[in-house]
Design an enzyme around this catalytic site. Structure first.
Site, PDB file in Angstrom:
ATOM      1  N   ASP A 163     -94.362  87.771 -48.372  1.00 45.79           N
ATOM      2  CA  ASP A 163     -93.108  88.161 -47.721  1.00 45.79           C
ATOM      3  C   ASP A 163     -93.168  89.651 -47.384  1.00 45.79           C
ATOM      4  OD1 ASP A 163     -90.064  87.238 -47.316  1.00 45.79           O
ATOM      5  OD2 ASP A 163     -90.082  89.284 -48.104  1.00 45.79           O
ATOM      6  N   ILE A 164     -92.845  89.982 -46.118  1.00 52.37           N
ATOM      7  CA  ILE A 164     -92.838  91.394 -45.702  1.00 52.37           C
ATOM      8  C   ILE A 164     -91.626  92.088 -46.317  1.00 52.37           C
ATOM      9  CG2 ILE A 164     -92.802  92.974 -43.740  1.00 52.37           C
ATOM     10  CD1 ILE A 164     -93.976  90.720 -42.036  1.00 52.37           C
TER      11      ILE A 164
ATOM     12  N   GLU B 124     -90.203  86.087 -41.948  1.00 54.39           N
ATOM     13  CA  GLU B 124     -91.271  87.020 -42.310  1.00 54.39           C
ATOM     14  C   GLU B 124     -92.117  86.512 -43.465  1.00 54.39           C
ATOM     15  OE1 GLU B 124     -87.531  88.475 -44.520  1.00 54.39           O
ATOM     16  OE2 GLU B 124     -88.048  87.428 -42.678  1.00 54.39           O
TER      17      GLU B 124
END
Length: 332
Positions: A212-213, A254
């Protein structure tokens, strides 16, 4: 190698085989009765009842979900031989050659482009040879019959070939739409589920990395969604370059997934750390302004009782742990 099933743009070969088996069974039963009771052709009648029985067997197996590829090969081989035998034994005016015209469509529908082409070529040569050696009262009749049959057959063959080429292109497009993320060109959640089912049967251990960004919403808010999309594309490229596997997926938003097969827990952590560093060291430009990113990664190890949702949930829990502990880290 993935054993996922791709979508068909028409009736699947298995379904086509089932109903073709039923048709062949009925037709051969009719011709069996005609040849045995009216024409007194006992030899060819015996062949036709044999084909009818086997095609009935194929229909029964397909109806029970027990289709095997050899059923189609045996069915079409026996049918082809039956047609060639009819052409060789029956009078030409009886029209047995007409049934040969249906063979290219059946070949392409069951066996695809390459094998359909080969089988169709073999049949036109075989049929022309049988017709040529047939005795006829008119010496020019065999040549005229061969000429007309070959032209009509090749016309039908061409149509079948063009149709199959187009069908395969359409199937590839459907596959892309169904299993590929249209933004990043990575595989999507549907592909992930399909691969999980295949890998679960064939590999003893498997690890899932969910990536996950960190603070990705801030990028969208500051630079706009078009820049956010370009960042997602660059992250996907970085993942592809930093790890030696084809099993990389965009889960949505994301979040990305990587599946790793037949490696230890320690190696899975090393691979995850390699990915984390690659993202941290990368520079994602917005025009002339550099954008720095970090990611949080959760790792789950597949257990025998795990279904897809269990496997994903375990990785998700580790991801949340990484976020609670300050982000830009790996938790396993």
């Amino acid at each position: 190698m993935s054993t996922r099933r791709y979508p068909h743009s028409s009736v699947s070969p298995e379904e086509f085989h089932k109903w073709l088996s039923a048709l062949i069974c009925v037709l051969n039963c009719v011709y069996f009765l005609l040849n045995m009771m009216v024409m007194q052709k006992f030899g060819i009648g015996a062949v036709q009842i044999t084909v009818a029985v086997f095609s009935g067997y194929c229909f029964y197996k397909s109806s029970k979900g027990l289709y095997q590829p050899w059923h189609s090969y045996t069915l079409l081989t026996s049918l082809t031989l039956s047609i060639l035998l009819s052409i060789a034994v029956m009078e030409l005016v009886a029209g047995a050659t007409y049934w040969g015209l249906a063979l290219p469509f059946w070949y392409y529908s069951l066996f695809g482009l390459r094998k359909g082409f080969i089988f169709s070529a073999v049949i036109v040569l075989s049929t022309a040879t049988v017709i040529f050696f047939r005795t006829d009262t008119n010496i020019f009749m065999p040549y005229r019959t061969i000429f007309n049959f070959t032209l009509v057959y090749c016309s039908i063959w061409l149509v079948c070939h063009v149709y199959e080429v187009q069908r395969q292109k359409t199937s590839e497009l459907l596959h892309s739409l169904a299993l590929q993320d249209d933004l990043t060109d990575l595989q999507n959640r549907h592909a992930l589920k399909a691969d999980f089912r295949a890998f679960h049967k064939n590999f003893e251990n498997m690890h899932m990395l969910i990536i996950d960004i960190d603070h990705f919403k801030n990028i969208n808010d500051k630079y706009g969604h078009d820049i956010g999309d370009s960042v997602l594309i660059k992250v996907a490229d970085t993942l592809t370059q930093s790890i030696q596997t084809k099993e990389i997926y965009r889960l949505g938003g994301e979040e990305f997934i990587i599946l790793l097969k037949n490696i230890s827990d320690e190696e899975a952590c090393r691979q995850a750390e390699k990915v984390r560093k690659a993202i941290e060291l990368g520079i994602f430009f917005s025009h002339n302004e550099p954008i720095k990113l970090t990611v949080s990664i959760g790792i789950s190890s597949l257990r025998p009782e795990h279904e897809f949702t269990d496997f994903l949930r375990a990785a998700d829990q580790k991801l949340y742990q990484a976020k609670r502990e300050g982000r830009n880290r790996v938790c396993a």
